[in-house]
Scaffold this active site. Structure first.
Site, short mmCIF file in Angstrom:
data_model
loop_
_atom_site.label_atom_id
_atom_site.label_comp_id
_atom_site.label_asym_id
_atom_site.label_seq_id
_atom_site.Cartn_x
_atom_site.Cartn_y
_atom_site.Cartn_z
N TYR A 23 0.85 -1.21 0.00
CA TYR A 23 0.00 0.00 0.00
C TYR A 23 0.88 1.25 0.00
CZ TYR A 23 -4.33 2.60 0.53
OH TYR A 23 -5.39 3.45 0.32
N LYS A 28 -3.12 8.48 3.08
CA LYS A 28 -4.36 8.23 3.83
C LYS A 28 -4.21 8.60 5.31
CE LYS A 28 -6.99 6.57 0.48
NZ LYS A 28 -8.08 7.41 -0.11
C1 1JT Z 1 -5.42 3.98 -5.09
C2 1JT Z 1 -5.36 2.73 -5.70
C3 1JT Z 1 -5.93 4.12 -3.81
C4 1JT Z 1 -5.80 1.62 -5.01
C5 1JT Z 1 -6.29 1.76 -3.73
C6 1JT Z 1 -6.37 3.00 -3.12
N1 1JT Z 1 -6.90 2.83 -1.90
C7 1JT Z 1 -7.17 1.54 -1.73
N2 1JT Z 1 -6.80 0.89 -2.82
C8 1JT Z 1 -6.89 -0.54 -3.00
C9 1JT Z 1 -5.66 -1.20 -2.46
C10 1JT Z 1 -4.46 -1.05 -3.10
C11 1JT Z 1 -3.32 -1.66 -2.59
C12 1JT Z 1 -3.39 -2.41 -1.47
C13 1JT Z 1 -4.60 -2.56 -0.83
C14 1JT Z 1 -5.73 -1.96 -1.34
C15 1JT Z 1 -4.84 2.54 -7.08
C16 1JT Z 1 -4.14 3.76 -7.62
C17 1JT Z 1 -4.88 5.01 -7.28
C18 1JT Z 1 -4.96 5.20 -5.78
O1 1JT Z 1 -2.23 -2.97 -1.05
C19 1JT Z 1 -2.26 -3.82 -0.01
C20 1JT Z 1 -1.99 -1.49 -3.26
#
Ligand code: 1JT
Length: 256
Positions: free
Chosen positions: A154, A161
């Site tokens: 993440y 965040k």
């Molecule tokens: C963005 C993306 C913000 C994916 C996102 C996000 N907030 C949650 N997610 C889903 C996610 C992504 C990852 C993750 C867990 C959940 C994509 C690009 C734009 C901003 O890793 C454990 C990487």
């Protein structure tokens, strides 16, 4: 129909899988009138089709990374449809190549861009909100558990965040005098276009489903309905709060 007679803005619909689309569906089912923003002309037709499906027509261009586009979008909305009772901010960005591997490899450029679009844009929305919300109301943004605890990959989004969650508390303090409440929903992982293509996302979905007290992943509707509650008068005493809509995952320490 807890949103009957209320009008609000939904920022961040890209397609039917978007979290913002689920939120718009719930708000509409609860009787709200909606206005949408589109990031650019490239998205405008698509979002206009989605808006039409909800029986709405107003789609306003707003690229939150550009100076003055937030206040000018609000001015256009005020002129075209009038004042608002709520705003939903469901916007984030990072270079996907940096949502894999080690956080320490984050580039300065992506760090700043992710913070700008995912965090600062919400501050700007809230700064201008009192102008278009003279009767008070609710503002909601979206966050994720990676802001609180380490979730592999993440990475830079976690920092954006965390800053967003802290800004929710400061903005709630700033806007309280206008009768505007500011809250965030911390959503469990959910399959959207933004999330697909993220390294091992289906593994995260699986892991969360197995760990969750409810034994399932969250849906766009789970998030939409909580958002409707948070911008409705039913949550009149809640502000500065991060509400977890994650099927209980964040409350579990150990699970056998
Ligand atoms: C963005 C993306 C913000 C994916 C996102 C996000 N907030 C949650 N997610 C889903 C996610 C992504 C990852 C993750 C867990 C959940 C994509 C690009 C734009 C901003 O890793 C454990 C990487």
């Amino acid at each position: 129909m807890i949103m009957q007679g209320k009008r609000g803005l939904v920022m961040g619909v890209a397609n039917k899988f978007s979290i913002a689309y689920g939120i718009a569906s719930s708000l509409r089912a609860q009787g709200a009138d909606l206005v949408f923003t589109a990031q650019s002309d490239r998205f405008k037709d698509k979002i206009a089709d989605i808006a039409a499906e909800f029986g709405e027509h107003e789609v306003v261009l707003c690229d939150v990374s550009k100076d003055d586009e937030v206040p000018s979008a609000f001015e256009k909305i005020a002129k075209d449809v009038g004042t608002l009772d709520f705003i939903v901010h469901s916007i984030a960005f990072s270079d996907k190549n940096e949502l894999v591997g080690k956080y320490c490899n984050t580039s300065r450029a992506n760090f700043l861009n992710a913070m700008n679009i995912s965090c600062y844009s919400f501050t700007e929305v809230c700064r201008h909100a009192p102008n278009i919300m003279p009767n008070g109301g609710g503002i909601v943004t979206m966050t994720y558990y990676g802001a609180e605890k380490v979730v592999p990959n993440y990475n830079v989004m976690a920092l954006a965040k965390s800053a967003l969650e802290t800004s929710v508390r400061y903005l709630a303090s700033d806007l309280g005098e206008f009768g505007i409440r500011v809250n965030a929903i911390s959503a469990g992982p959910i399959k959207t276009l933004a999330a697909s293509g993220v390294g091992e996302f289906s593994k995260i979905l699986d892991f969360e489903r197995r760990r969750s007290p409810l034994g399932r992943n969250v849906t766009q509707q789970d998030i939409g309905d909580t958002c409707s509650f948070l911008v409705s008068d039913l949550s009149s005493g809640i502000t500065g709060e991060i509400v977890h809509v994650d099927c209980g995952c964040s409350t579990v320490g150990v699970k056998f």
